[in-house]
Design an enzyme around this catalytic site. Sequence first.
Site: not given
Length: 935
Positions: A26, A54, A146
């Site tokens: 991310s 992401h 995540d």
Amino acid sequence: MKHNKLIAENISMEEGKRVIIAIGASAGGLEALQGFLAHLPGELKNISFFIAQHVALYPKSKLVHLLSNTTNIPVVEAQDGILIEANTIYVTPADKDILLEGDRIVLRPPTEITLPKPSIDLFFNSMVNVQNATVFAVILSGTGKDGSEGLQAIKKIGGTILVQDPLTAKFNGMPNAAIATGLANAILKPAEMGNEILSLLLNPDKRNDISISQNTEEETGNIDQLFKLLSKKSGTDFSNYKPSTIYRRIDKRLDAVQLKTLKSYLEYITKTPEELDILYNTILIGVTSFFRDKEVFDSMTQQLKKIIAGKEKDSPLRIWVVGCATGEEAYSVAILIAEILNNCKKKLSIQIFASDIDENSLNLARKGLYSAKSVEMVPAALLTEYFTKKENNDYQVTKLIRSMVVFSKHDITTNPPYLRIDLISCRNLLIYFGSLLQKHIIPIFHYALIRDEVSGYLFLGKSETIGIYNDLFTTIDPKNKIYQRKSVSNTGSLKFSLFTAPHYLRKGLMDSLDKKISVKELVKETLMNTLEYPYVIINENADIQESSGDLRLFISLPAGIMNANLFKLVNIELQLDMRITFTDVLKSNKPLKTRLKKFRLFEKDHYVVISIKPIVQETNKSKLFLVLFEVLDLPELENISPADTIMASNNRIHEMDIELIATKKHLQNFIEELETSNEELQSLNEELQSTNEELQSTSEELQRGNEELVKLNNDLNKADKILAKKEREIKLSVFQGEENGRKVIALELHDNISQTLSAAKMLISSYIKNKKEINLTDGLGLIKDSIKEVRNLSHVISLPKLAEDGLIRSVQLLLTQLNASVDLKFQLINYIVEKDLSGDLKINIYRIIQEQLNNITKHSKASHAQIVINQEGRKLNIDINDDGIGFDRKAVSNGIGLSNIETRVQLFEGKMKIISSPGNGCELKIEFQLESKKY
């Protein structure tokens, strides 16, 4: 090694399995991905890589392009339904979730708009659908958690999990969450992961090795026993240190003594007690240096200047350096202070407390003796001023600086803190502590710092924060992690604390150190003669700071993680009215009350009016509020609202209740929507962070490209100028050559042919004038001489047939012609390979020899001349010498002939030298380098 490489190239064929490396990242992931891909071993072949990072939908992601510049493995954007290919890196497109089903890629729109996209958890969970595969899951930099839930699925199928070391991650949220699961096989830098994967593929038995952080019940007992031994030995409790750090250090010792289990290691310690000392020293991490991180010290200098400017003459300046190791940072702070005091000419009492739990490091620090390498980062001026160079090339801190620092053994987790501190530096220590320990230490720092408008600064490391304690500190510099103490009377009685100062210490010291009014006194001043109802004190974030009275009717502790926010704890029936009233108080800064509120608890109806009042205070920066629960008994309520009135208005009340319920539901839905929007914004922020990194990297590439173009353009401009200059030089050389040629021809015509013909004319005229009989023999001789000169001049002007005859043959023919016309013996010595010479160079050499031989025949009065042409490797030497009368080189400048020769030599970047003196003949030496592109 050759055998291993052969195995690696056929890894995917082992037992018919393909190898899949699934990567989740991310914010901060671009740098980590580039580091991972750039250091993949060449032996890793036939592997499929998948990247789920992401990213935002707009602007369009450049991740494929950016990663393609990092690796030779093809990088492509994943497409729905395509077959999985080996030796390919698949990048998940924006606003899509990626899954693997069998041997195909599946892309689908996100099902949860509030979750980051793509979902790494969903991606990892889909691995159970892949048959016959060896799976590696990699977690890199990112915020949030995540991917941590999906690691369970990876372990379920026998996969291997690698996690980026949080210390190297730009954002450590995802790595920390993954490590907290206890499933990680290895915690590494991105650049180290490729070699680890190769090692695990070549040694399949090691793939199931699990870090001791995944504790069985037996291992938990062994870990506890090991901590007890360390605590007994050193007095330090490591049980609340960050597990990943401690377990890596224990793993290191297990490898060193070649043991597999903690149980066997404990037995080894029993037999070898000194191992406990080695383990203790291994756990202690003493990484430090002088002026480590220049930006932080620049910012620290500014804060120190503010503190010192606010101090009275001879007043104390107290600094605390926590986890000082071998003292470099403490001495760096002392040098900064000394420099500031020298500049402002102020005298203060300096007390720098430098603490650590490692006595060995403290002993080294007290000596203040460091190697030349250790002081490399110290500016030269400061090194000269504050260090003394020793005989063995070591440097010792001067006595002045050493006297400013007191080194002492101190455990921040158990020992009482130093007090009245102006500035605390605790950089890169909290990262080794667990969350419980971090929550314990931050309030202690708040307690230790002086309550002063210009002091009370806390410096943390780049990867550290104050966590949940925004009510205790104001952020001064978020980049360099600099905070300032807020003035609050209590660090939060509801929060966890391992250390509580004794009552006499708290009361006596607080009375003597801080003359400000306490919160409790402020409350009394605000309430004055108000009835003694239960109350809580909250800050502007509604976090409870202090409480009084029986609050059981209004506040309860929910299950789960402790949260001191009033709106999370208050009775649900009171929450809406209280939230609305508090919002109005924040806006108006005036006391307000809720309307009379009825709620049911413990099978009984209760009535309350909630008052919220800003607390009157003059010095505190942070706002505090009094929330007072004014409980009304039923008889009192009946006096206010008689029963008959209630009965008469029953229908209306019923309607209002229905309307109120609807309003409450509407507001509750609105609050939930706001919370959902906040989650979406947080997710979007992560995506934008990743996109920003891509744009930044793209910008850097464009910048580099622009710099290269500018450089290339400058080079072309320089080359253009050089070519123009060369062109002018060549034109000038050609012009000079033509002019010199004309001069030679003119001299030949004038000195030889013209004079001979003039003599013939005078002879004939004399015969005619005197009417004598013409002697044709004399006239014929003069005409023959003229024809001969014309023929010689023709040979000089015309080009030899070098292409047909070659250079040496043409020179020989030239010598033959000269021998026939002059009384001079010529000798040619040749040691060259003509095929190494270009046609232009041959012509140039021929003209040089011709020009010099012409000079010899006309001016030298020599009887013998020698021409030597010699080739040594890529160097060509020409030597032409004679035994004539010679000349004085200093007194005589170059004539037309030698000037022509010099121009020709320079044209081919050669070297020329003339050796001559009166009576000793003349020697012309010329050298050409055949490496030149001209040749």
